[in-house]
Design a protein around this motif. Sequence first.
Motif, mmCIF file in Angstrom:
data_model
loop_
_atom_site.group_PDB
_atom_site.id
_atom_site.type_symbol
_atom_site.label_atom_id
_atom_site.label_comp_id
_atom_site.label_asym_id
_atom_site.label_seq_id
_atom_site.Cartn_x
_atom_site.Cartn_y
_atom_site.Cartn_z
ATOM 1 N N LEU A 100 0.837 -1.214 0.114
ATOM 2 C CA LEU A 100 0.081 -0.023 0.071
ATOM 3 C C LEU A 100 0.747 1.306 0.088
ATOM 4 O O LEU A 100 1.673 1.423 0.804
ATOM 5 N N PHE A 101 0.578 2.116 -0.877
ATOM 6 C CA PHE A 101 1.531 3.429 -1.060
ATOM 7 C C PHE A 101 0.367 4.614 -1.021
ATOM 8 O O PHE A 101 -0.617 4.413 -1.389
ATOM 9 N N TYR A 102 1.091 5.594 -0.574
ATOM 10 C CA TYR A 102 0.321 7.126 -0.411
ATOM 11 C C TYR A 102 1.345 7.982 -1.220
ATOM 12 O O TYR A 102 2.416 8.166 -0.875
ATOM 13 N N MET A 103 0.561 8.707 -2.197
ATOM 14 C CA MET A 103 1.382 9.511 -3.061
ATOM 15 C C MET A 103 0.531 10.848 -2.998
ATOM 16 O O MET A 103 -0.643 11.013 -3.120
ATOM 17 N N THR A 104 1.608 11.966 -2.865
ATOM 18 C CA THR A 104 1.032 13.561 -3.031
ATOM 19 C C THR A 104 1.729 14.178 -4.172
ATOM 20 O O THR A 104 3.102 13.808 -4.371
ATOM 21 N N ILE A 105 0.897 14.860 -4.942
ATOM 22 C CA ILE A 105 1.241 15.555 -6.190
ATOM 23 C C ILE A 105 0.890 16.901 -6.015
ATOM 24 O O ILE A 105 -0.162 17.536 -5.749
ATOM 25 N N ASN A 106 2.051 17.822 -5.865
ATOM 26 C CA ASN A 106 1.821 19.328 -5.767
ATOM 27 C C ASN A 106 2.631 20.150 -6.739
ATOM 28 O O ASN A 106 3.659 19.948 -7.163
ATOM 29 N N ARG A 107 1.960 21.206 -7.114
ATOM 30 C CA ARG A 107 2.588 22.275 -8.107
ATOM 31 C C ARG A 107 1.936 23.250 -7.999
ATOM 32 O O ARG A 107 0.594 23.471 -8.046
ATOM 33 N N SER A 108 2.478 24.577 -8.107
ATOM 34 C CA SER A 108 1.730 25.928 -8.150
ATOM 35 C C SER A 108 1.328 26.207 -9.624
ATOM 36 O O SER A 108 1.821 25.772 -10.600
ATOM 37 N N LYS A 113 7.305 23.071 -14.645
ATOM 38 C CA LYS A 113 8.257 22.010 -14.337
ATOM 39 C C LYS A 113 7.512 20.687 -13.648
ATOM 40 O O LYS A 113 6.350 20.799 -13.225
ATOM 41 N N THR A 114 8.188 19.674 -13.544
ATOM 42 C CA THR A 114 7.386 18.316 -12.873
ATOM 43 C C THR A 114 6.879 18.713 -11.346
ATOM 44 O O THR A 114 7.714 19.329 -10.911
ATOM 45 N N PRO A 115 5.869 18.212 -11.287
ATOM 46 C CA PRO A 115 5.431 18.567 -10.053
ATOM 47 C C PRO A 115 6.353 17.777 -8.840
ATOM 48 O O PRO A 115 7.256 16.991 -9.088
ATOM 49 N N THR A 116 6.014 18.326 -7.401
ATOM 50 C CA THR A 116 6.749 17.663 -6.536
ATOM 51 C C THR A 116 5.822 16.421 -6.109
ATOM 52 O O THR A 116 4.789 16.713 -5.800
ATOM 53 N N ILE A 117 6.436 15.258 -6.071
ATOM 54 C CA ILE A 117 5.643 13.912 -5.773
ATOM 55 C C ILE A 117 6.555 13.335 -4.827
ATOM 56 O O ILE A 117 7.785 12.975 -4.574
ATOM 57 N N LEU A 118 5.662 12.876 -3.413
ATOM 58 C CA LEU A 118 6.348 12.192 -2.655
ATOM 59 C C LEU A 118 5.423 11.089 -2.566
ATOM 60 O O LEU A 118 4.355 10.806 -2.435
ATOM 61 N N LEU A 119 6.339 9.955 -2.444
ATOM 62 C CA LEU A 119 5.504 8.697 -2.369
ATOM 63 C C LEU A 119 6.048 7.786 -1.199
ATOM 64 O O LEU A 119 7.281 7.592 -0.867
ATOM 65 N N ASN A 120 5.157 7.111 -0.525
ATOM 66 C CA ASN A 120 5.520 6.496 0.623
ATOM 67 C C ASN A 120 4.944 5.162 0.670
ATOM 68 O O ASN A 120 3.747 5.094 0.306
ATOM 69 N N HIS A 121 5.860 4.305 1.233
ATOM 70 C CA HIS A 121 5.024 3.100 1.364
ATOM 71 C C HIS A 121 4.518 2.721 2.823
ATOM 72 O O HIS A 121 5.187 3.207 3.838
ATOM 73 N N ILE A 122 3.176 2.683 3.070
ATOM 74 C CA ILE A 122 2.493 2.650 4.307
ATOM 75 C C ILE A 122 2.214 1.447 4.816
ATOM 76 O O ILE A 122 1.670 1.525 5.911
ATOM 77 N N GLY A 123 2.062 0.325 4.066
ATOM 78 C CA GLY A 123 1.758 -0.833 4.600
ATOM 79 C C GLY A 123 1.687 -2.236 3.739
ATOM 80 O O GLY A 123 2.125 -1.877 2.664
#
Length: 192
Positions: A100-108, A113-123
């Motif tokens: 299970l992964f949780y991903m956040t995608i952010n850009r102004s 440019k490529t958005p800021t992407i954080l990907l975490n393995h949560i379970g």
Amino acid sequence: MGKLNDSTIVNSINNEYVLLIDSNGLPVRISKNNLAEAIRSVMNEATENNKGLKSPTDVKLEKRMETTVSRVIYESERTTSISTSLLISLAFFGGGPMALFYMTINRSTNVLKTPTILLNHIGGASAPATPRFKVWSDESTGRFKIILERTQFTPAVNVKIMNTISPSTDNIPLTEVEQSEVDAATYIDVGA
């Protein structure tokens, strides 16, 4: 004609038409598609307190499939701000280990440019040893795609948009991606 409780109970409709009884007790025929539309037109959407049908918005914010090719799990062509989070369940075909992964995608706004992407393995199972998620972008237009890369095994993937500032335009395409875009994309690091 027998009573309703004497009727045969069926779990599927194999014929093109369904026989119903109108308010005057007369038989009427309706096609399966028209029956579905008639039910949809009178049944409310499901809410926290009431049973009902799933809203069209909820349907486009979640998809599940098994795949033998790399897939686009999220994409955007807009230059407005983006703030979206995804919950991604990934399993090997046939019910193998799931992660299970949780991903956040952010850009102004107006940033190409490529958005800021954080990907975490949560379970679940350990994160796959082989990276699975990549991002492809065209920094001249701001367009980008987040790709689930198919490697050795056939994965089953379930993706749900958990939160977004653009619910009317965000969706989970799960469309096949061109191999040239997969090759040009960069891997997204997985955090703990």
